[in-house]
Motif scaffolding. Structure first.
Motif, PDB file in Angstrom:
ATOM      1  N   THR A 142      -8.688  -2.402  -8.778  1.00  0.00           N
ATOM      2  CA  THR A 142      -8.715  -1.104  -8.319  1.00  0.00           C
ATOM      3  C   THR A 142      -7.355  -0.879  -8.012  1.00  0.00           C
ATOM      4  O   THR A 142      -6.731   0.312  -8.016  1.00  0.00           O
ATOM      5  CB  THR A 142      -9.563  -0.925  -6.745  1.00  0.00           C
ATOM      6  N   THR A 143      -6.653  -1.748  -7.652  1.00  0.00           N
ATOM      7  CA  THR A 143      -5.015  -1.321  -7.160  1.00  0.00           C
ATOM      8  C   THR A 143      -4.355  -1.119  -8.651  1.00  0.00           C
ATOM      9  O   THR A 143      -3.471  -0.213  -8.776  1.00  0.00           O
ATOM     10  CB  THR A 143      -4.248  -2.585  -6.813  1.00  0.00           C
ATOM     11  N   ARG A 144      -4.818  -2.096  -9.698  1.00  0.00           N
ATOM     12  CA  ARG A 144      -4.267  -1.629 -11.099  1.00  0.00           C
ATOM     13  C   ARG A 144      -4.472  -0.382 -11.420  1.00  0.00           C
ATOM     14  O   ARG A 144      -3.525   0.574 -12.321  1.00  0.00           O
ATOM     15  CB  ARG A 144      -4.570  -2.678 -12.068  1.00  0.00           C
ATOM     16  N   LEU A 164      -3.690   6.360   2.007  1.00  0.00           N
ATOM     17  CA  LEU A 164      -4.765   6.153   2.995  1.00  0.00           C
ATOM     18  C   LEU A 164      -5.390   4.692   2.842  1.00  0.00           C
ATOM     19  O   LEU A 164      -5.906   4.857   1.549  1.00  0.00           O
ATOM     20  CB  LEU A 164      -5.757   7.364   2.994  1.00  0.00           C
ATOM     21  N   GLY A 165      -5.139   3.906   3.563  1.00  0.00           N
ATOM     22  CA  GLY A 165      -5.793   2.503   3.518  1.00  0.00           C
ATOM     23  C   GLY A 165      -4.428   1.805   2.486  1.00  0.00           C
ATOM     24  O   GLY A 165      -4.816   1.322   1.547  1.00  0.00           O
ATOM     25  N   CYS A 166      -3.413   1.818   3.202  1.00  0.00           N
ATOM     26  CA  CYS A 166      -2.319   1.453   2.341  1.00  0.00           C
ATOM     27  C   CYS A 166      -2.152  -0.164   1.973  1.00  0.00           C
ATOM     28  O   CYS A 166      -1.443  -0.547   0.933  1.00  0.00           O
ATOM     29  CB  CYS A 166      -0.960   1.723   3.062  1.00  0.00           C
ATOM     30  N   ALA A 186      -1.386   5.025   6.170  1.00  0.00           N
ATOM     31  CA  ALA A 186      -2.190   4.455   7.408  1.00  0.00           C
ATOM     32  C   ALA A 186      -3.019   3.501   6.861  1.00  0.00           C
ATOM     33  O   ALA A 186      -3.397   3.492   5.895  1.00  0.00           O
ATOM     34  CB  ALA A 186      -2.742   5.798   7.941  1.00  0.00           C
ATOM     35  N   ASP A 187      -3.385   2.675   7.790  1.00  0.00           N
ATOM     36  CA  ASP A 187      -4.252   1.640   7.474  1.00  0.00           C
ATOM     37  C   ASP A 187      -4.645   0.978   8.897  1.00  0.00           C
ATOM     38  O   ASP A 187      -4.184   1.307   9.898  1.00  0.00           O
ATOM     39  CB  ASP A 187      -3.654   0.330   6.779  1.00  0.00           C
ATOM     40  N   THR A 188      -6.205   1.008   8.970  1.00  0.00           N
ATOM     41  CA  THR A 188      -6.931   0.584   9.966  1.00  0.00           C
ATOM     42  C   THR A 188      -6.529  -0.842  10.563  1.00  0.00           C
ATOM     43  O   THR A 188      -6.992  -1.457  11.442  1.00  0.00           O
ATOM     44  CB  THR A 188      -8.293   0.744  10.104  1.00  0.00           C
ATOM     45  N   GLY A 214      -3.968   3.105  11.889  1.00  0.00           N
ATOM     46  CA  GLY A 214      -5.214   4.246  11.969  1.00  0.00           C
ATOM     47  C   GLY A 214      -5.600   4.698  10.710  1.00  0.00           C
ATOM     48  O   GLY A 214      -5.384   4.098   9.643  1.00  0.00           O
ATOM     49  N   SER A 215      -6.583   5.724  10.809  1.00  0.00           N
ATOM     50  CA  SER A 215      -7.066   6.197   9.571  1.00  0.00           C
ATOM     51  C   SER A 215      -6.489   7.744   9.303  1.00  0.00           C
ATOM     52  O   SER A 215      -5.455   7.967   9.417  1.00  0.00           O
ATOM     53  CB  SER A 215      -8.735   5.986   9.698  1.00  0.00           C
ATOM     54  N   VAL A 216      -7.487   8.441   8.681  1.00  0.00           N
ATOM     55  CA  VAL A 216      -7.036   9.806   8.096  1.00  0.00           C
ATOM     56  C   VAL A 216      -6.452  10.823   9.251  1.00  0.00           C
ATOM     57  O   VAL A 216      -5.596  11.611   8.830  1.00  0.00           O
ATOM     58  CB  VAL A 216      -8.238  10.511   7.435  1.00  0.00           C
ATOM     59  N   CYS A 233      -5.997   6.686  -2.136  1.00  0.00           N
ATOM     60  CA  CYS A 233      -7.020   6.262  -1.415  1.00  0.00           C
ATOM     61  C   CYS A 233      -7.959   5.223  -2.084  1.00  0.00           C
ATOM     62  O   CYS A 233      -8.662   5.604  -2.929  1.00  0.00           O
ATOM     63  CB  CYS A 233      -7.903   7.289  -0.815  1.00  0.00           C
ATOM     64  N   ASN A 234      -7.770   3.987  -2.003  1.00  0.00           N
ATOM     65  CA  ASN A 234      -8.257   2.926  -2.585  1.00  0.00           C
ATOM     66  C   ASN A 234      -9.173   2.301  -1.422  1.00  0.00           C
ATOM     67  O   ASN A 234      -8.426   1.200  -0.991  1.00  0.00           O
ATOM     68  CB  ASN A 234      -7.205   1.917  -3.494  1.00  0.00           C
ATOM     69  N   ILE A 235     -10.231   2.512  -1.161  1.00  0.00           N
ATOM     70  CA  ILE A 235     -10.944   1.997  -0.431  1.00  0.00           C
ATOM     71  C   ILE A 235     -12.431   2.250  -0.960  1.00  0.00           C
ATOM     72  O   ILE A 235     -12.814   2.645  -1.674  1.00  0.00           O
ATOM     73  CB  ILE A 235     -10.918   2.745   1.103  1.00  0.00           C
TER      74      ILE A 235
END
Ligand SMILES: C[S@@+](CC[C@H](N)C(=O)[O-])C[C@H]1O[C@@H](n2cnc3c(N)ncnc32)[C@H](O)[C@@H]1O
Length: 301
Positions: A142-144, A164-166, A186-188, A214-216, A233-235
């Motif tokens: 997914t990162t690739r 988002l979700g770094c 941001a990341d939780t 945090g999140s969005v 956004c890769n979540i």
């Protein structure tokens, strides 16, 4: 007495990489690597190092039961966990041995922070990473997928980017290397926030990349009321779905989103949910069963 380590090895089907890594992180096991085998990407192995003093047999014996439900969700069964004790002086070496310079797409190179740039990759843009502290060493499909899509964007120079979700910050750093003006991230997970900050500093982007826990909602605050040109956004798909009602607060009406972390067969549902909110989402690439979607406002050509 030198601290010794347990080295855990577990064959890892691709669809379990995220959830197993996260679960282990949640259990306090942060030194996790996926053995990268470009020649046989379907046969990767998860390797984790656990301080022996914190993981007596009684604790280790509980791990299979903690991990099994993750596999069951996909109708899979986990292979038995293999344990090997390792002396203190060996573990950091063995940990680092898993990371090699890793070319991605046509122009990028992921380079472990402690390695010199190999001459054969001297013409690539280098993302320096200290792998291990957070998800996003670049080895995951997914990162690739995201990195390859970022590389093909014509619109990056000068763009304001929201990540988002770094995770490790890898996507935002790749965008900056290719001309983006700034990244809000941001990341939780507090480890991810720290890793992103550290990795941005290693690449000399401390000024251009801002990251917060945090999140969005936190991301929208960071953007200060001016949604970004590009949303990364890769979540996992259910999380993307849950966050999507707030996407308009972080992505400008004429902006582009790159979404990954979804399995290809989750795409139709996600597309339908996004369409109801006025987004046009297209599945544009896939690696094994993971997909990448572009996201645009439905009413923008
Ligand atoms: C699959 S990793 C992606 C990391 C990196 N962006 C990459 O592409 O390699 C997903 C990241 O999203 C974070 N995350 C999970 N749920 C989240 C949420 N609701 N809001 C923000 N971040 C979240 C996780 O902590 C993790 O670091």
């Amino acid at each position: 007495m030198a601290l010794s380590w347990w080295r855990l090895e577990l064959p890892c089907p691709p669809e379990l990489e995220d959830s197993l890594t996260w679960k282990l992180n949640g259990l306090g096991i942060h030194r996790v690597a996926l053995q990268h085998r470009p020649e046989a990407p379907e046969q990767r192995q998860l390797v984790a190092w656990l301080p022996a003093a914190d993981w007596p047999a009684a604790e280790r014996n509980q791990l299979p039961a903690a991990l099994a439900p993750l596999a069951a969700t996909f109708g899979l069964e986990l292979a038995p966990l293999a344990w090997r004790e390792q002396a203190d002086e060996d573990w950091s070496l063995s940990w680092k041995q898993h990371w090699q310079p890793d070319p991605v797409g046509q122009r990028l190179l992921i380079l472990p922070a402690w390695l010199e740039l190999p001459p054969e990759h001297a013409d690539r843009l280098v993302i320096r990473m200290d792998p291990g502290s957070a998800f996003g060493t670049g080895s995951h499909p997914t990162t690739r997928l995201c990195l390859e899509a970022i590389e093909q964007l014509q619109t990056l120079p000068g763009a304001r980017v929201a990540d988002l979700g770094c995770g490790s910050g890898i996507l935002g750093i790749a965008a900056l290397l290719q001309g983006a003006r700034s990244v809000a991230a941001a990341d939780t997970d507090s480890l991810a926030v720290r890793a992103t900050r550290d990795n941005a500093a290693v690449s000399g982007f401390s000024q251009q990349l801002q990251v917060e826990l945090g999140s969005v909602e936190r991301l929208a605050e960071l953007l200060d009321g001016r949604p970004a040109d590009l949303l990364l956004c890769n979540i996992l798909a259910p999380v993307i779905e849950a966050l999507s009602p707030a996407f308009a607060s972080v992505l400008a009406p004429d902006g582009l989103g790159l979404l990954s972390g979804l399995l290809v067969d989750q795409a139709p549902r996600l597309q339908a949910v996004l369409a109801e909110q006025g987004w046009r989402a297209e599945l544009t690439a896939q690696q094994s069963q993971w997909g990448l979607m572009t996201l645009r406002r439905a009413d923008v050509a």
